[in-house]
Motif scaffolding. Structure first.
Motif, PDB file in Angstrom:
ATOM      1  N   VAL A 223       0.824  -1.213   0.000  1.00 60.88           N
ATOM      2  CA  VAL A 223       0.000   0.000   0.000  1.00 60.88           C
ATOM      3  C   VAL A 223       0.857   1.261   0.000  1.00 60.88           C
ATOM      4  O   VAL A 223       0.594   2.224  -0.733  1.00 60.88           O
ATOM      5  CB  VAL A 223      -0.929  -0.001   1.231  1.00 60.88           C
TER       6      VAL A 223
ATOM      7  N   ASN B 225       2.993   3.731  -2.698  1.00 65.03           N
ATOM      8  CA  ASN B 225       2.380   4.877  -3.360  1.00 65.03           C
ATOM      9  C   ASN B 225       2.668   6.142  -2.543  1.00 65.03           C
ATOM     10  O   ASN B 225       2.229   6.265  -1.397  1.00 65.03           O
ATOM     11  CB  ASN B 225       0.857   4.644  -3.471  1.00 65.03           C
TER      12      ASN B 225
ATOM     13  N   ILE C 212      -0.257   8.030  -0.911  1.00 59.58           N
ATOM     14  CA  ILE C 212      -0.840   7.381   0.265  1.00 59.58           C
ATOM     15  C   ILE C 212       0.067   7.612   1.478  1.00 59.58           C
ATOM     16  O   ILE C 212      -0.419   7.815   2.596  1.00 59.58           O
ATOM     17  CB  ILE C 212      -1.090   5.880  -0.003  1.00 59.58           C
TER      18      ILE C 212
ATOM     19  N   LEU D 184      -6.284  10.375   0.252  1.00 55.73           N
ATOM     20  CA  LEU D 184      -6.563   8.964  -0.026  1.00 55.73           C
ATOM     21  C   LEU D 184      -7.496   8.818  -1.224  1.00 55.73           C
ATOM     22  O   LEU D 184      -7.305   7.941  -2.084  1.00 55.73           O
ATOM     23  CB  LEU D 184      -7.202   8.296   1.195  1.00 55.73           C
ATOM     24  N   LYS D 185      -8.490   9.664  -1.271  1.00 54.16           N
ATOM     25  CA  LYS D 185      -9.454   9.614  -2.378  1.00 54.16           C
ATOM     26  C   LYS D 185      -8.775   9.888  -3.703  1.00 54.16           C
ATOM     27  O   LYS D 185      -8.967   9.166  -4.692  1.00 54.16           O
ATOM     28  CB  LYS D 185     -10.577  10.629  -2.138  1.00 54.16           C
TER      29      LYS D 185
ATOM     30  N   ALA E 129      -5.659   9.445  -4.365  1.00 52.89           N
ATOM     31  CA  ALA E 129      -4.694   8.375  -4.652  1.00 52.89           C
ATOM     32  C   ALA E 129      -5.371   7.082  -5.084  1.00 52.89           C
ATOM     33  O   ALA E 129      -4.699   6.138  -5.510  1.00 52.89           O
ATOM     34  CB  ALA E 129      -3.834   8.118  -3.418  1.00 52.89           C
TER      35      ALA E 129
ATOM     36  N   TYR F 246      -7.125   4.978  -3.110  1.00 49.28           N
ATOM     37  CA  TYR F 246      -6.932   3.947  -2.086  1.00 49.28           C
ATOM     38  C   TYR F 246      -8.073   2.943  -2.143  1.00 49.28           C
ATOM     39  O   TYR F 246      -9.249   3.304  -2.138  1.00 49.28           O
ATOM     40  CB  TYR F 246      -6.864   4.613  -0.712  1.00 49.28           C
ATOM     41  N   ASP F 247      -7.726   1.660  -2.181  1.00 46.64           N
ATOM     42  CA  ASP F 247      -8.726   0.612  -2.386  1.00 46.64           C
ATOM     43  C   ASP F 247      -9.159  -0.105  -1.112  1.00 46.64           C
ATOM     44  O   ASP F 247      -9.860  -1.122  -1.169  1.00 46.64           O
ATOM     45  CB  ASP F 247      -8.200  -0.425  -3.388  1.00 46.64           C
TER      46      ASP F 247
ATOM     47  N   LYS G 293      -7.219  -1.581   1.124  1.00 51.01           N
ATOM     48  CA  LYS G 293      -6.329  -2.653   1.585  1.00 51.01           C
ATOM     49  C   LYS G 293      -5.706  -2.237   2.918  1.00 51.01           C
ATOM     50  O   LYS G 293      -5.215  -1.117   3.064  1.00 51.01           O
ATOM     51  CB  LYS G 293      -5.234  -2.917   0.552  1.00 51.01           C
TER      52      LYS G 293
ATOM     53  N   PHE H 284      -8.329   4.837   6.509  1.00 51.04           N
ATOM     54  CA  PHE H 284      -7.483   3.665   6.330  1.00 51.04           C
ATOM     55  C   PHE H 284      -8.071   2.465   7.066  1.00 51.04           C
ATOM     56  O   PHE H 284      -8.682   2.612   8.129  1.00 51.04           O
ATOM     57  CB  PHE H 284      -6.084   3.911   6.905  1.00 51.04           C
TER      58      PHE H 284
ATOM     59  N   ASP I  48       3.830  -3.045   6.134  1.00 43.59           N
ATOM     60  CA  ASP I  48       3.702  -1.734   5.489  1.00 43.59           C
ATOM     61  C   ASP I  48       4.324  -0.622   6.333  1.00 43.59           C
ATOM     62  O   ASP I  48       4.893   0.321   5.801  1.00 43.59           O
ATOM     63  CB  ASP I  48       2.228  -1.422   5.214  1.00 43.59           C
TER      64      ASP I  48
END
Length: 510
Positions: free
Chosen positions: A288, A291, A294, A352-353, A355, A357-358, A360, A389, A412
């Motif tokens: 994660v 990126n 993120i 986050l939006k 980027a 972010y999915d 994870k 997150f 991470d």
């Protein structure tokens, strides 16, 4: 040729020393001490580990060519004197001390030093980084070594002096990877190791000490104690209770909230000030947080003041400060610090939006053996979850954490800490191979001028650019500055405040 201390960053160090000065008392030989540590070290090969626990224990067994005095100046240890350095800063001629023996009874010669430094280049994270600047390492007779650099490299002597990822000197025929024999030149040698019970060191009778006065890690190393046992005590409250009861001669890394309890116990409380900085390292290589956007969201979410309050309680033990070095160090800079201590989950959510972010989970590694790590991780988790997150908090013992962080597929973020080191190049984040694996063009563009410049004043200015790029690329998040707490028996004399406690020169007095 000229004598020099090129780039020993300790020359710029002006803060309060943690190494102390030896007290004046009549030493007594004999006795056994138990030292309570935060846990079991993952290895006894300090070349292969940057863990402070490994360096703390193994510095009694193994030695390096150079070390640090009480003011963090580089001084000779196995080397006879400071090196002769060529006018262009590329050739270091090192004379070795004669009569130094390994713990197997063999004599140390240049053959052993050359083999050990080549192993350091291959297996140590700091050695690997340094290797790109080294053209050759050659013997110059039985007691001389010549290191030729491709270009001036200011941190070289500090790297050769450091006790983790350490350039220890081993017998030339004992260079296995992993290390099969624990044989050094130090004042104490390994007698027994029972995992999760103790590591037993005994006096090495063949040790040849330096003749100059004790001075920090430098100078004479007297072997007054018969035996030192490092006892893993992972539970911090057990270490506290042991210190209160006088069970240990020295108890390391105590929770600061136990200060009043410890003061009333049998052992003496020892505050190490200023000590260092806790930091969340981020995996820039995989997962994660590879990126950048993120990572910037993590940076925006973090609230340092809340983390420090949770971990240390009293402001006597912490300072909210984003600079990589505090005031009092020539390396101090405000560059990039506007990104520090934002505590802004809303901004983080926007980042986050953008980027993509999915959802994870971020896997955070922490350990309760350092209780302040765990408390900071809990607060970080709350702020990160508020920002959107998902967080997978993995609480493991310290040895497991240091093993897992070597594999980029397993984490991470992890939290660790470091003392303030006299030369910035000693810090793990400066090395591309250090867990986190931060290696970008912008990083290299900032670091290369810093490590090749030998003028101390110019280096201080160049370090602000290194700090700026760390805030820009977020390979880590520094939480703040903190003071540490330990406890020492009133019967154990000449134990100085030190980033990595050492027990040569210490003695028992009933």
């Amino acid at each position: 040729m000229k004598h020099g201390l090129l780039g020993a960053g300790a020359l710029l160090f002006t803060s309060v020393s943690l190494l102390g000065s030896p007290a004046m008392a009549e030493p007594v030989k004999g006795g056994v001490i138990d030292v309570a540590t935060v846990g079991e070290p993952p290895t006894l090969d300090p070349m292969t580990s940057t863990a402070d626990l490994v360096g703390m224990i193994t510095q009694h067994i193994f030695e390096t060519l150079y070390t640090f005095d009480k003011d963090w100046n580089v001084v000779p240890l196995l080397a006879e004197a400071m090196p002769d350095i060529s006018q262009d800063g590329k050739i270091y001629a090192i004379k070795l001390r004669s009569g130094v023996k390994f713990q197997d009874g063999s004599d140390m010669t240049s053959k052993d030093v050359v083999a050990s430094l080549k192993r350091w280049e291959e297996v140590a994270s700091r050695g690997k980084q340094t290797a790109s600047d080294i053209q050759s390492i050659e013997a110059d007779g039985d007691l001389g070594v010549k290191i030729t650099l491709k270009q001036p490299y200011a941190p070289l002597l500090s790297l050769l002096a450091f006790n983790n990822s350490a350039a220890i000197i081993l017998p030339s025929d004992d260079q296995d990877m992993p290390l099969k024999k624990v044989i050094g030149t130090g004042p104490y040698m390994l007698k027994d190791r029972k995992p999760d019970q103790y590591i037993q060191l005994v006096r090495f009778d063949g040790y040849k000490s330096r003749s100059d006065a004790p001075n920090g890690y430098g100078g004479a190393r007297h072997q007054y104690l018969d035996e030192i046992r490092f006892v893993p005590v992972p539970d911090p409250n057990t270490r506290v209770q042991g210190a209160i009861a006088g069970q240990f001669a020295y108890a390391d890394s105590l929770p600061v909230e136990s200060y009043d309890q410890v003061k009333g116990g049998k052992d003496k409380a020892m505050i190490l000030k200023p000590f260092g900085w806790p930091v969340f390292m981020m995996n820039t290589k995989e997962g994660v947080l590879s990126n950048l956007q993120i990572r910037k969201a993590v940076q925006a979410a973090m609230n340092s003041e809340d983390m420090l309050l949770a971990a240390f309680g009293s402001k006597e033990f912490f300072t909210v400060d984003g600079s990589l070095y505090p005031e009092g160090f020539a390396w101090h800079s405000d560059a990039g610090t506007e990104a520090y201590n934002q505590g802004n989950p809303e901004k983080a959510a926007e980042l986050l939006k953008k980027a993509g972010y999915d959802g994870k989970p971020i896997r955070i590694l922490t350990s309760r053996q350092y209780e302040f790590h765990y408390k900071m991780a809990q607060v970080a988790q709350a702020y990160l979850e508020q920002a959107g997150f998902k967080v997978d908090m993995q609480v493991v013992d310290w040895a497991t954490l240091t093993q897992r962080r070597a594999d980029p597929k397993l984490w991470d973020m992890f939290i660790t800490h470091s003392p303030f080191l006299p030369e910035p190049a000693l810090n793990g984040y400066m090395q591309d191979s250090s867990p986190g694996w931060w290696a970008t063009d912008a990083k290299h563009a900032a670091i290369e001028p810093f490590v090749t410049e030998t003028d101390p004043k110019k280096r201080a200015a160049l370090f602000s650019k290194v700090q700026q790029v760390t805030f820009d690329e977020v390979p880590m998040y520094k939480v703040g500055d903190f003071n540490a707490l330990a406890a020492v028996s009133p019967e154990l004399k000449d134990v100085n405040q030190a980033s990595w406690p050492y027990f040569w020169n210490a003695y028992l007095q009933k």
